[in-house]
Design an enzyme around this catalytic site. Structure first.
Site, PDB file in Angstrom:
ATOM      1  N   THR A 147      68.488  47.617  45.476  1.00 37.21           N
ATOM      2  CA  THR A 147      68.153  46.357  46.143  1.00 37.21           C
ATOM      3  C   THR A 147      66.672  46.358  46.510  1.00 37.21           C
ATOM      4  O   THR A 147      66.002  47.383  46.425  1.00 37.21           O
ATOM      5  CB  THR A 147      69.026  46.152  47.404  1.00 37.21           C
ATOM      6  OG1 THR A 147      70.399  46.308  47.053  1.00 37.21           O
ATOM      7  CG2 THR A 147      68.854  44.790  48.023  1.00 37.21           C
ATOM      8  N   GLU A 159      77.910  44.066  41.090  1.00 34.79           N
ATOM      9  CA  GLU A 159      78.161  43.683  42.481  1.00 34.79           C
ATOM     10  C   GLU A 159      79.633  43.717  42.867  1.00 34.79           C
ATOM     11  O   GLU A 159      79.975  43.923  44.037  1.00 34.79           O
ATOM     12  CB  GLU A 159      77.614  42.271  42.713  1.00 34.79           C
ATOM     13  CG  GLU A 159      77.037  42.064  44.077  1.00 34.79           C
ATOM     14  CD  GLU A 159      75.778  42.886  44.294  1.00 34.79           C
ATOM     15  OE1 GLU A 159      75.784  43.711  45.215  1.00 34.79           O
ATOM     16  OE2 GLU A 159      74.806  42.715  43.541  1.00 34.79           O
ATOM     17  N   GLY A 188      69.169  49.429  50.376  1.00 31.46           N
ATOM     18  CA  GLY A 188      69.842  50.669  50.748  1.00 31.46           C
ATOM     19  C   GLY A 188      71.344  50.602  50.885  1.00 31.46           C
ATOM     20  O   GLY A 188      71.930  51.445  51.563  1.00 31.46           O
ATOM     21  N   GLY A 189      72.026  49.601  50.263  1.00 25.50           N
ATOM     22  CA  GLY A 189      73.474  49.536  50.409  1.00 25.50           C
ATOM     23  C   GLY A 189      73.847  49.365  51.862  1.00 25.50           C
ATOM     24  O   GLY A 189      73.199  48.649  52.621  1.00 25.50           O
ATOM     25  N   THR A 208      69.264  41.703  44.912  1.00 26.80           N
ATOM     26  CA  THR A 208      69.829  42.947  44.387  1.00 26.80           C
ATOM     27  C   THR A 208      70.560  42.729  43.071  1.00 26.80           C
ATOM     28  O   THR A 208      70.957  41.601  42.749  1.00 26.80           O
ATOM     29  CB  THR A 208      70.822  43.532  45.408  1.00 26.80           C
ATOM     30  OG1 THR A 208      71.297  44.793  44.956  1.00 26.80           O
ATOM     31  CG2 THR A 208      72.006  42.607  45.614  1.00 26.80           C
TER      32      THR A 208
END
Length: 577
Positions: A394, A433, A476-477, A412
């Site tokens: 992202t 995703e 960073g999730g 992202t």
């Protein structure tokens, strides 16, 4: 040489050399990439506004950081319109195809398909939303046409950019799976199937062609016609290299799914913290609600005067409790009844705070019960969340303009390199995703047709007395949430400047057995004290890659990006001080 000429040259160099921090007047931009920052600043300098510049930056990052963001993915925009003093959020999150089922990730043996096989497949590809988000933002707030805003990215794709160490390392880490798809191999690897060398020039003429189609046709250039057909064909028949050992499953996304996609304008999540107003994305991004919940918990403690180790302990344990609730309750609001009123109430925070002890919890903690704090205290099923599987890629873009408009934009394609599948002839990677869904139903975040998977993206704006204070966000999730939360605590409680807050060592507690932390956090002055309070750490090299802008009372602004993480970012202002 004349002294005045020398001085002019030095001043020019100070403006044009890449730096992670810049202070001055006028518009400002902070991104992970100098090319994108420079392109966006050019839009501002030519009279464009913050929305125009943010879209230019995103398109440029689609060229230079294609493994993090691109038109094969989606994102969330938080936009402050200075003229009306209102915040608008635009959800361009990917959606599941219309024939998706809750058991889509369950194999014939009744077990969840291995995660790696979910990622590298057509099954993981959601309907991309990025271009629809651009269209919605420009129709509402833009001042320049898309064809003009895409030109810097077209030039970058056509003429190329210099491969840096980060691009090389990310390609190298994905070399095997990229090599499994003929289109990805042809686009991102050299003739020998290797990453392009650091210092070489990387060009993507196929992406330049695609951007030209969008410049000419707008959103229809993506959601109808040849690009839409190519996307659907690629998902349904992934272009694998003959003889690959990978088990690449076919997806079901169709041209009808693309044609039906809509970006959604949503009311932002809004909360208060120590006299500040915090505004972020609503669901299906869990970032805004989870940050608000954690800040509500922290508001019961005086972090500014507490010993730093104690304050950091409160931050970590508040994160743990907030993530427990996030995992149990949050999903796409168009498919799930969410107890957000209860979760975000100050009264619930006061009750939930009783679970925050003076020592670290031994491991995962159960969710709280927000339903007594709802006007409608119904009690739906509350299953336990599955293991977090969000990718840590992202990117985040922060822009402001000379008129006071602000954009915090996180976009992202999910994992670094997305699904690993490039659309043949069009030069962009497709997202993975849909692996953000919890694979095993029932769950608020289980797969369903047309549903948007729960996200952690957290583009955030901070106000005081109605005036902007700062804007920030990170990749960073699920660590996005803690990166933004820790940065807010660093500034609002610990008194750091925004650049200091971004550079500070990070730790992320997401209701796990251990806290993941950078070496500087574990080995710092407070690391041993936190160990004595029962915290257990797992070391990681870096967490997140934030960017932000701080708005000073004197009218100047400071744009800030990472000084070292992901190779360092780039910040610029129109009129540097």
């Amino acid at each position: 040489m004349n002294k005045a000429i020398v001085l002019s040259v030095l001043l020019l160099q100070s403006v044009t050399l890449a730096a992670p921090t810049a202070t001055g007047q006028g518009g400002a931009v902070a991104t992970v990439d100098e090319n994108a920052t420079r392109a966006a600043l050019g839009v501002l300098s030519s009279g464009g506004n913050a929305v125009d510049a943010a879209i230019t930056a995103a398109a440029a990052i689609g060229v230079t950081e294609p493994y993090s963001c691109g038109i094969g993915g989606g994102g969330f925009l938080v936009i402050y319109d200075a003229a009306t003093q209102r915040v608008t959020t635009i959800d361009s999150r990917e959606t599941a195809p219309r024939n998706y089922t809750p058991n889509v990730f369950i194999g014939p043996d009744g077990k969840a398909i291995p995660f790696d096989e979910r990622v590298n497949s057509g099954l993981s590809v959601g309907v991309p939303g990025l271009v629809a988000g651009w269209d919605e933002a420009l129709r509402r707030f833009g001042s320049k046409p898309l064809r003009e805003l895409l030109q810097p990215a077209i030039d970058l794709a056509e003429n190329g950019f210099t491969v840096d160490q980060t691009f090389f390392d990310q390609t190298k880490a994905n070399q095997e799976r990229f090599g499994a798809f003929s289109s990805t191999r042809a686009t991102f690897l050299n003739a020998q199937g290797e990453p392009h060398a650091v210092g070489s020039t990387f060009k993507n003429p196929d992406l330049a062609k695609t951007y030209r189609l969008l410049a000419e046709q707008g959103r229809d250039g993506f959601y109808r016609g040849e690009v839409a057909s190519a996307v659907a064909q690629t998902v349904q028949q992934p272009p694998t290299v003959p003889g690959t050992q990978r088990n690449v499953r076919k997806g079901t996304l169709t041209v009808d799914d693309l044609r039906a996609y809509q970006a959604i304008v949503r009311e932002p999540t809004q909360s208060t913290y120590r006299g500040y107003t915090i505004v972020g994305m609503p669901m299906p991004s869990s970032g805004g609600p989870t940050i608000a919940l954690a800040l509500n918990l922290l508001e019961g403690y005086d972090l500014s005067s507490a010993p730093r180790a104690e304050a950091l302990h409160r931050y970590l344990e508040a994160s743990r409790l907030a993530f427990a609730d996030r995992g149990a309750y949050l999903g796409d609001p168009q498919f799930v009844d969410l107890p957000l009123e209860g979760l975000l109430s100050k009264q619930y925070a006061a009750e939930r705070r009783k679970a925050l002890g003076d020592r670290a919890a031994a491991g995962s903690v159960p969710p709280g019960d927000p339903y007594p704090f709802q006007n409608d205290p119904s009690y739906p099923m509350r299953p336990q969340a599955a293991k977090d599987t969000e990718g840590t890629s992202t990117t985040h873009i922060t822009v402001s303009d000379r008129n006071g408009n602000i954009v915090a934009y996180t976009c992202t394609i999910e994992s670094t390199g997305g699904s690993g599948i490039t659309v043949p002839g069009y030069g962009f990677l497709l997202n993975n995703e849909l692996t953000d869904f919890d694979a095993v139903a029932p769950h608020p975040n289980a797969p369903e047709a047309g549903k948007r998977p729960r996200s952690s993206m957290s583009p955030t704006l901070v106000f005081k007395d109605g005036k902007p204070v700062m804007a920030l966000g990170s990749p960073g999730g699920s660590t996005i949430i803690t990166t933004v939360l820790q940065s807010l605590v660093n500034v609002l409680d610990f008194g750091m400047t925004l650049p200091e807050a971004i550079a500070a060592p990070r730790a992320t507690q997401r209701n796990g057995e251990t806290t993941t932390a950078e070496p500087g956090f574990i080995n710092g002055n407070d690391g041993q004290a936190l160990l004595n309070l029962g915290h257990k750490f797992t070391e990681t090299a870096e967490i997140g890659a934030a960017t932000g802008i701080y708005f000073h009372p004197d009218g100047t602004v400071t744009a800030a990006a990472e000084p070292t993480r992901r190779g360092g970012g780039s910040a610029m202002v129109e009129n540097p001080r």
